[in-house]
Design a protein around this motif. Structure first.
Motif, PDB file in Angstrom:
ATOM      1  N   HIS A 226     100.525  75.048  74.043  1.00  0.00           N
ATOM      2  CA  HIS A 226     101.007  74.103  73.091  1.00  0.00           C
ATOM      3  C   HIS A 226     102.540  73.968  72.955  1.00  0.00           C
ATOM      4  N   ASN A 313      85.946  83.018  60.244  1.00  0.00           N
ATOM      5  CA  ASN A 313      85.274  82.093  60.747  1.00  0.00           C
ATOM      6  C   ASN A 313      84.471  81.182  59.618  1.00  0.00           C
ATOM      7  N   GLU A 332      95.587  79.491  68.569  1.00  0.00           N
ATOM      8  CA  GLU A 332      95.215  78.378  69.689  1.00  0.00           C
ATOM      9  C   GLU A 332      94.051  77.736  69.330  1.00  0.00           C
ATOM     10  N   ARG A 333      92.998  78.558  68.761  1.00  0.00           N
ATOM     11  CA  ARG A 333      91.700  77.863  68.247  1.00  0.00           C
ATOM     12  C   ARG A 333      92.006  76.911  67.134  1.00  0.00           C
ATOM     13  N   LEU A 334      92.726  77.220  66.262  1.00  0.00           N
ATOM     14  CA  LEU A 334      93.169  76.190  65.132  1.00  0.00           C
ATOM     15  C   LEU A 334      93.741  74.967  65.661  1.00  0.00           C
ATOM     16  N   ALA A 336      93.698  73.576  68.574  1.00  0.00           N
ATOM     17  CA  ALA A 336      92.966  72.928  69.473  1.00  0.00           C
ATOM     18  C   ALA A 336      91.792  72.443  68.692  1.00  0.00           C
ATOM     19  N   GLN A 337      91.378  72.836  67.556  1.00  0.00           N
ATOM     20  CA  GLN A 337      89.954  72.302  66.889  1.00  0.00           C
ATOM     21  C   GLN A 337      90.443  71.890  65.472  1.00  0.00           C
ATOM     22  N   PRO A 338      90.529  70.521  65.324  1.00  0.00           N
ATOM     23  CA  PRO A 338      90.964  70.174  64.144  1.00  0.00           C
ATOM     24  C   PRO A 338      89.434  70.168  62.843  1.00  0.00           C
ATOM     25  N   THR A 339      88.404  70.116  63.685  1.00  0.00           N
ATOM     26  CA  THR A 339      87.269  70.180  62.848  1.00  0.00           C
ATOM     27  C   THR A 339      87.003  71.559  62.313  1.00  0.00           C
ATOM     28  N   LEU A 340      87.531  72.585  63.028  1.00  0.00           N
ATOM     29  CA  LEU A 340      87.447  74.056  62.689  1.00  0.00           C
ATOM     30  C   LEU A 340      88.578  74.257  61.273  1.00  0.00           C
ATOM     31  N   ARG A 341      89.865  73.527  61.496  1.00  0.00           N
ATOM     32  CA  ARG A 341      90.902  73.876  60.638  1.00  0.00           C
ATOM     33  C   ARG A 341      90.274  73.080  59.326  1.00  0.00           C
ATOM     34  N   ASN A 342      89.688  72.032  59.183  1.00  0.00           N
ATOM     35  CA  ASN A 342      89.167  71.394  58.454  1.00  0.00           C
ATOM     36  C   ASN A 342      88.250  72.321  57.598  1.00  0.00           C
TER      37      ASN A 342
END
Length: 378
Positions: A226, A313, A332-334, A336-342
């Motif tokens: 990123h 999680n 990096e997980r966060l 790359a993953q907007p749904t997980l952030r939300n």
């Protein structure tokens, strides 16, 4: 009986900013909104600072603080004791923000007629017990007492647990977040950030207890995937210059930014995608709770106070202490993953709303004030 006149004693207050100053300001405003009449008593750190002013409508009294460490502390404590004693008939409760000379001055000044409440970390309780003649009427902390403290003969009488609490801001849209990012970048002088730049923030006192060095090491690896991501670390402290050196040594100038302290962290929360918690092991920081309240996903060290609060999680992500690779994976997980952030942010906000809201904290303090006043009256 309601305590309507509370003297809030703190060495540091606005325009000095930080976790503790922000939390105390929020408490003072919350008490005022609940009908209490607080007055904040603090030190004049600047030679030309005015002796009195109003903060959000709350009177603030600044007492002169002589130069020098030992002499300055002794002289300020003496002035504080004199001021509190002169105002004793106009004060129902004295609330002191820390253990030490200020708390001792308040107990000495108030005598037996006005209750004194001292706030501090759980580990600070042992310091109070060493001077039984200067014990306050209550000691408020955010965490339950340890086994060692439970054995203290004064614990049942003095020890009170009141959870931290923060205000719950309105949630913002993606467009509002992008506009906030641009506005914050302009205010802080970072022209490299665009509306779409991924942004992580951390905030708190920059000292040796924090995880900031681990954040910087992890960020160097995060940039491999990123390249446009940015990390901003807000706060002041003795280690800030050292942290800048670490940024330069890692060749991260422009990708990691240390803006210093800010008056209102909510503007930073509105601009960010995620929050890196740098809490110690004793209590969760107001900055972390405020980030959760704003709906930001939080990454925290598993062994920290934030790590003990969060469920990985579910309402946050956890990393092993000083393991920058583990932290890198979480970040990096966060990113790359907007749904997980939300999802994580929504659950974190719900947790604050249910267990760490400012209204409950204010109510508990008012109940404590009333209880102590009734005890003095009887």
């Amino acid at each position: 009986m309601n305590a309507r006149r509370v003297a809030i004693v703190t060495r540091r207050f606005w325009p000095l900013v930080g976790d503790e100053e922000t939390a105390l300001a929020d408490l003072a405003v919350g008490l005022a909104n609940a009908g209490v009449r607080p007055t904040i008593v603090t030190a004049a750190w600047g030679k030309h600072w005015p002796a009195t002013f109003a903060f959000e409508g709350i009177p603030v009294v600044r007492l002169p603080k002589p130069a020098g460490h030992w002499w300055g502390d002794w002289g300020y404590a003496k002035r504080l004791r004199q001021w509190l004693h002169s105002q004793r008939e106009r004060i129902d409760v004295a609330l002191v923000a820390s253990v030490g000379a200020d708390a001792e001055a308040a107990v000495a000044a108030m005598g037996t007629s006005v209750p004194v409440v001292v706030m501090g970390r759980t580990s600070d309780f042992a310091k109070l017990s060493k001077k039984p003649h200067l014990l306050p009427d209550a000691f408020v902390t955010c965490a339950e007492p340890t086994e060692e403290i439970v054995a203290d003969p004064h614990v049942d009488q003095l020890f009170k647990v009141i959870r931290p609490g923060v205000q719950l801001p309105q949630l913002i849209s993606g467009d509002q977040r992008r506009r906030a990012r641009l506005a914050l970048a302009k205010a802080c002088g970072d022209a490299r950030i665009s509306a779409l730049t991924p942004l992580a923030i951390a905030a708190g006192r920059i000292d040796q207890r924090g995880d900031y060095s681990t954040f910087i090491r992890a960020w160097k690896s995060v940039l491999a995937r990123h390249a446009d991501a940015r990390l901003w670390i807000f706060g002041e402290g003795r280690q800030r210059a050292t942290l800048w050196d670490e940024v330069d040594n890692a060749n991260l100038r422009g990708r990691v930014f240390l803006p210093g302290g800010v008056d209102i962290l909510s503007e930073a929360f509105s601009a960010a995608d995620l929050f890196l918690a740098s809490d110690d092991n004793s209590s969760i920081s107001p900055a972390t709770l405020s980030a959760m309240a704003a709906g930001l996903p939080v990454v925290a060290r598993a062994s920290s106070a934030a790590g003990n609060l969060l469920t990985s999680n579910h309402d946050g992500l956890l990393f092993d202490a000083e393991d920058s690779e583990d932290l890198q994976v979480a970040i990096e997980r966060l990113l790359a993953q907007p749904t997980l952030r939300n999802v994580l942010g929504t659950n974190a906000r719900r947790l604050v709303k249910e267990q760490y809201n400012l209204e409950d904290r204010v109510r508990r303090f008012i109940e404590l004030f009333d209880e102590l006043q009734q005890g003095k009256a009887s």
